[in-house]
Write a protein that holds these residues in place. Sequence first.
Motif, PDB file in Angstrom:
ATOM      1  N   GLU A   3      12.312 -69.597   1.886  1.00 32.86           N
ATOM      2  CA  GLU A   3      12.539 -71.038   1.971  1.00 32.86           C
ATOM      3  C   GLU A   3      13.457 -71.519   0.855  1.00 32.86           C
ATOM      4  OE1 GLU A   3       8.302 -72.343   4.048  1.00 32.86           O
ATOM      5  OE2 GLU A   3       8.623 -72.628   1.895  1.00 32.86           O
ATOM      6  N   GLU A  38      17.186 -73.056   1.406  1.00 31.69           N
ATOM      7  CA  GLU A  38      17.610 -74.373   0.924  1.00 31.69           C
ATOM      8  C   GLU A  38      18.931 -74.285   0.170  1.00 31.69           C
ATOM      9  OE1 GLU A  38      13.118 -76.227   0.271  1.00 31.69           O
ATOM     10  OE2 GLU A  38      14.458 -75.919  -1.439  1.00 31.69           O
ATOM     11  N   ARG A  66      22.907 -76.076   1.390  1.00 34.70           N
ATOM     12  CA  ARG A  66      23.349 -77.228   0.614  1.00 34.70           C
ATOM     13  C   ARG A  66      24.847 -77.422   0.606  1.00 34.70           C
ATOM     14  NH1 ARG A  66      20.427 -76.628  -5.032  1.00 34.70           N
ATOM     15  NH2 ARG A  66      21.859 -78.335  -5.538  1.00 34.70           N
TER      16      ARG A  66
END
Length: 656
Positions: free
Chosen positions: A15, A19, A23
């Motif tokens: 996770e 992320e 981005r």
Amino acid sequence: MLSERHIPAETERFEALGEIAMRGLGLPELCQELSAFLATFFGLPTTVFAVRPQSTQPWRVYPHDEAMAAELGVRLLAPAGGVAPVVCGSRRYLSIGLGVRGPQQAVLLVPESLDVQPLKPLLGVVSLALSNGLFSVAVGDQEQLLGQVGRKLRAIQQVSYQINNSYDLKELSASICSIATQALGAQYAGLYHLNGDSLKVIEDLAVFKTKGMSLLKMLQEANNRESAKVMTLGQSGFLRQVMETGKPTMLDLLANPDGCPEAIREHALASAMATPLVTQREILGIFLVGTKEPHAFSESEQELLVDLAQQATGAFITGKLYGQTVEEKQRADRMVEQLKYLNEAMSAIGQHLNAATTCETLLAQLPKFVLSDHRAVYLRKGEGWQCVAGDRRGLEEPPIAWREALSAHPHAKSLVLDARELAGTPYQGASRVVLLPLSTQQESMGLVVLSLPGELDPTALELVETLVGHTALTIANALMVEKVEQQAITDGLTGVFNRRYFNDRLDTELQRSLRYSHPVSLIIMDIDYFKKANDVLGHLGGDTVLKQLAALLKEKVRKVDIIARYGGEEFAIILPETGHDSALFVAEKIRAWVEEYPFTDQEKLPHKVITSSLGVSTYPDHAGTVEGLIHTADEALYEAKQNGRNQVGRIPKKVG
């Protein structure tokens, strides 16, 4: 099987890494974030990322280190998926090759003493993140290219302004022809471009004075007339001699009418001059003027024509260069727009951690790049194939001929099928069918089928190949996540659900039954005398019995029923929307199936057969809670064992 504490840690890593990948960071910031990630989750104090657009270029090092980048130079480091030692000054590293889209390369440099094995499950996502970062660099390079094209265009404008305030070759040629007719007193002027063995008309201007018509009006009408398009060198008369000698010439057409090209004979010219449009390397074409007056041109006028021809040559080169520059700029603009779409599509695809959803998103994004009549995605499933998205057109799996074609070109990014490979399929007679393999450097996971109405633009194909390659990495990551999730709820020996998942599902099914007033039943079964089976057959033999029993249950019960390994030799089965009488019937069938099944080496056992005892409980007949259902089923199982085993225990329904 992963421990319960290991699973959340692994998920947390994915996770956190996901992320970072989503981005949209620039390459330096991305490498900094990835280094921080590795420091946080793996305790790595020193990590270095090295990337380069292609193998002939030097490495770029992040965090920025000019000395290290200079020492690495263009030498080979670890290939994608590989690990190799690297010595850089007094420092020793291990280089881990990352799978980014070629010809780009990327490696992760870690201390030589590090065990890289724990990093490997995450390298796919790291590679995906770096691919996005390198893609951002490519977009920046495209924008820089556009800036260079703009500067080049401004320079061309400054030079060409002295000829005319225009870059259109037709417009420039018309202006030069107009100037020539006025300066030389000519009634005809023509600019011709040499194209192979023929002369292509750039401008064909004939000005013949008519009583009461101004010169401006004559020029306007002359420019509006349709000129001849092409004349072959065999039809060009004395112009062929000019092309062959590369020198200007004057001709008396009254004395030599056969030397006049057929294309201008209609003008009944008496005198003509022609000079080549020549550069230092080649002859580009011819500048021709003529008049109806005999012996009309002098040597000084011929020199003027040569000077005008030099301007015309510059205009021709400038106009041609301008046209190419505009075309390049338009192509670059289109490419930047397409790259924008590609980035958006890759972002949309990368958001998913489910293989089927990823494939559906890919097909939804493809129309931005290519028009297709039909499209489908097939993924490998065990020994077979499955169409997970799109229009299968009656094909449950890719034909053998298609798979053989891909096997014959294992490194192809796309493959156009020929008529032989399409024969006998629903795509027979299609204009063009393209296969795009969904594969990483480690494995082939599937393929994409596109049926196109016509030719595919090479640039569009390259973008589609990039998108499909990105999708393959995303699918690989999704499958890995799905595998981890499956391991978290599955018993490692038997392949059925584990007890933790069983407890969750029993609670879910009971809540559903409470809401909709449906019954739900529970069967708990135990293998009779399993300890003796372990003693006689050994633990491996006992494991074989458990696996065979699990396989038997999965084959025999309904797809909606939930099978779990409840304990050592105990299994539990949840029967949604099933009343007590029906559950007793199912339990009896299971008892009979077990007794009749030829378990491996069961003849070595004292009873020569493996049997089972079962207990059944039902909501709302016996209990209204999970604990109550389990307790009642255990009581029924205990009764079956007390009454001699190999039977179904029965607990009376509660009254009131």
